[in-house]
Design a protein around this motif. Structure first.
Motif, mmCIF file in Angstrom:
data_model
loop_
_atom_site.group_PDB
_atom_site.id
_atom_site.type_symbol
_atom_site.label_atom_id
_atom_site.label_comp_id
_atom_site.label_asym_id
_atom_site.label_seq_id
_atom_site.Cartn_x
_atom_site.Cartn_y
_atom_site.Cartn_z
ATOM 1 N N VAL A 72 79.611 53.687 77.578
ATOM 2 C CA VAL A 72 78.510 54.617 77.856
ATOM 3 C C VAL A 72 77.352 53.932 78.601
ATOM 4 N N VAL A 73 76.777 52.907 77.988
ATOM 5 C CA VAL A 73 75.534 52.328 78.506
ATOM 6 C C VAL A 73 75.742 51.572 79.818
ATOM 7 N N ARG A 74 76.663 50.617 79.857
ATOM 8 C CA ARG A 74 76.869 49.831 81.079
ATOM 9 C C ARG A 74 77.233 50.701 82.279
ATOM 10 N N PRO A 75 78.211 51.615 82.131
ATOM 11 C CA PRO A 75 78.558 52.449 83.295
ATOM 12 C C PRO A 75 77.374 53.251 83.823
ATOM 13 N N ALA A 76 76.557 53.784 82.923
ATOM 14 C CA ALA A 76 75.402 54.570 83.365
ATOM 15 C C ALA A 76 74.372 53.692 84.070
ATOM 16 N N LEU A 77 74.104 52.508 83.525
ATOM 17 C CA LEU A 77 73.144 51.605 84.154
ATOM 18 C C LEU A 77 73.638 51.145 85.515
ATOM 19 N N GLU A 78 74.941 50.916 85.635
ATOM 20 C CA GLU A 78 75.510 50.496 86.923
ATOM 21 C C GLU A 78 75.395 51.596 87.973
ATOM 22 N N GLU A 79 75.331 52.849 87.509
ATOM 23 C CA GLU A 79 75.131 53.970 88.428
ATOM 24 C C GLU A 79 73.655 54.164 88.765
ATOM 25 N N GLY A 80 72.797 53.344 88.145
ATOM 26 C CA GLY A 80 71.369 53.450 88.404
ATOM 27 C C GLY A 80 70.666 54.516 87.602
ATOM 28 N N ARG A 81 71.319 55.004 86.547
ATOM 29 C CA ARG A 81 70.716 56.065 85.751
ATOM 30 C C ARG A 81 69.773 55.505 84.690
ATOM 31 N N LEU A 82 68.832 56.332 84.294
ATOM 32 C CA LEU A 82 67.971 56.045 83.158
ATOM 33 C C LEU A 82 68.769 56.361 81.896
ATOM 34 N N VAL A 83 68.806 55.417 80.953
ATOM 35 C CA VAL A 83 69.518 55.622 79.686
ATOM 36 C C VAL A 83 68.503 55.588 78.554
ATOM 37 N N ILE A 84 68.537 56.607 77.709
ATOM 38 C CA ILE A 84 67.654 56.669 76.538
ATOM 39 C C ILE A 84 68.524 56.758 75.296
ATOM 40 N N SER A 85 68.386 55.766 74.414
ATOM 41 C CA SER A 85 69.233 55.703 73.224
ATOM 42 C C SER A 85 68.415 55.830 71.942
ATOM 43 N N ASP A 86 68.842 56.743 71.094
ATOM 44 C CA ASP A 86 68.280 56.899 69.750
ATOM 45 C C ASP A 86 68.961 55.855 68.868
ATOM 46 N N ARG A 87 68.256 54.788 68.567
ATOM 47 C CA ARG A 87 68.735 53.580 67.892
ATOM 48 C C ARG A 87 69.593 52.744 68.843
ATOM 49 N N TYR A 88 69.496 51.430 68.604
ATOM 50 C CA TYR A 88 70.228 50.481 69.443
ATOM 51 C C TYR A 88 70.297 49.184 68.637
ATOM 52 N N SER A 89 70.401 48.046 69.293
ATOM 53 C CA SER A 89 70.628 46.784 68.576
ATOM 54 C C SER A 89 69.482 46.398 67.639
ATOM 55 N N ASP A 90 68.249 46.791 67.932
ATOM 56 C CA ASP A 90 67.138 46.451 67.031
ATOM 57 C C ASP A 90 67.343 47.042 65.636
ATOM 58 N N SER A 91 68.001 48.191 65.571
ATOM 59 C CA SER A 91 68.295 48.782 64.260
ATOM 60 C C SER A 91 69.157 47.861 63.413
ATOM 61 N N ARG A 92 70.080 47.174 64.088
ATOM 62 C CA ARG A 92 70.956 46.238 63.378
ATOM 63 C C ARG A 92 70.137 45.133 62.730
ATOM 64 N N PHE A 93 69.220 44.562 63.499
ATOM 65 C CA PHE A 93 68.408 43.469 62.979
ATOM 66 C C PHE A 93 67.448 43.966 61.891
ATOM 67 N N ALA A 94 66.937 45.167 62.052
ATOM 68 C CA ALA A 94 65.994 45.690 61.065
ATOM 69 C C ALA A 94 66.685 46.063 59.754
ATOM 70 N N TYR A 95 67.794 46.785 59.855
ATOM 71 C CA TYR A 95 68.464 47.291 58.656
ATOM 72 C C TYR A 95 69.435 46.285 58.038
ATOM 73 N N GLN A 96 70.276 45.693 58.872
ATOM 74 C CA GLN A 96 71.320 44.827 58.303
ATOM 75 C C GLN A 96 70.774 43.515 57.746
ATOM 76 N N GLN A 97 69.628 43.067 58.228
ATOM 77 C CA GLN A 97 69.026 41.886 57.609
ATOM 78 C C GLN A 97 68.692 42.152 56.147
ATOM 79 N N VAL A 98 68.349 43.395 55.836
ATOM 80 C CA VAL A 98 68.060 43.767 54.444
ATOM 81 C C VAL A 98 69.364 43.953 53.676
ATOM 82 N N SER A 99 70.304 44.681 54.277
ATOM 83 C CA SER A 99 71.583 44.960 53.604
ATOM 84 C C SER A 99 72.354 43.690 53.277
ATOM 85 N N LEU A 100 72.251 42.681 54.158
ATOM 86 C CA LEU A 100 73.062 41.470 54.020
ATOM 87 C C LEU A 100 72.452 40.406 53.105
#
Length: 199
Positions: A72-100
């Motif tokens: 999803v993300v790479r192909p869209a960026l390669e086409e020059g599109r704006l990509v807006i994602s609800d949650r991304y890798s920062d969620s992993r660091f925020a949530y999983q640091q607590v879970s782990l």
């Protein structure tokens, strides 16, 4: 350009996301979210619901992120599109640091190593800040809550988000999620359009 929306559960991300879909339709962005893989997303949601093994849950989130990037993300960026994602890798660091905690001696180090060199860093991350108590009040009585939806847990998650921001201050834009939804939407839309116009 990759823009991400982050914040604890109940911060208003979904409302903001839906508003941006309408407001930014003229620039044809790709709207997406994590978990976002069509065949891993359900496994991630099941792992959250069952709350069995935090390490397996974290690994599924990372796997979902990898597929989301590749399909999803790479192909869209390669086409020059704006990509807006609800949650991304920062969620992993925020949530999983607590879970782990208690399952891995250094969750942040592990997560950093796992994401190193292949994950794409967002251009802008809007971080919605809200009192965890108020966030939970917004969520209301939805029956049995996920293990993420506890005040003490969310306080630690929000602290992790703020730590991420302190490490990457130029990427993050703080948003007061206690403000009216329309005010937040106006601010974020204006910020995105200003960045688009600078390209």
């Amino acid at each position: 350009m990759l823009i991400t929306l982050e914040g604890i559960d109940g911060s208003g991300k979904s409302t903001l996301y839906r508003g941006l879909e309408e407001r930014l339709a003229d620039v044809n962005p790709l709207f997406t979210r994590e978990p976002g893989s069509p065949y891993l997303g359900e496994a991630v949601r099941r792992a959250i619901a069952e709350n069995n093994d935090p390490l397996a849950e974290a690994a599924l989130f990372v796997a979902d992120h990898a597929v989301h990037l590749a399909t999803v993300v790479r192909p869209a960026l390669e086409e020059g599109r704006l990509v807006i994602s609800d949650r991304y890798s920062d969620s992993r660091f925020a949530y999983q640091q607590v879970s782990l905690k208690g399952y891995h001696e250094n969750p942040k180090q592990w997560l950093t190593a796992v994401h190193s060199r292949w994950s794409i860093v967002p251009d802008i991350t809007f971080l919605l800040l809200i009192s965890p108590k108020n966030a939970l009040a917004r969520l209301g009585d939805r029956g049995e809550k996920e293990h993420f939806e506890q005040e003490e847990f969310l306080e630690e998650v929000q602290k992790n988000y703020l730590d991420r921001m302190s490490e990457n201050p130029n990427r993050f834009i703080l948003v007061d999620a206690e403000l009216p939804a329309e005010t937040i939407l106006d601010f974020v839309e204006k910020s995105i359009r200003e960045r688009i116009n600078k390209q």
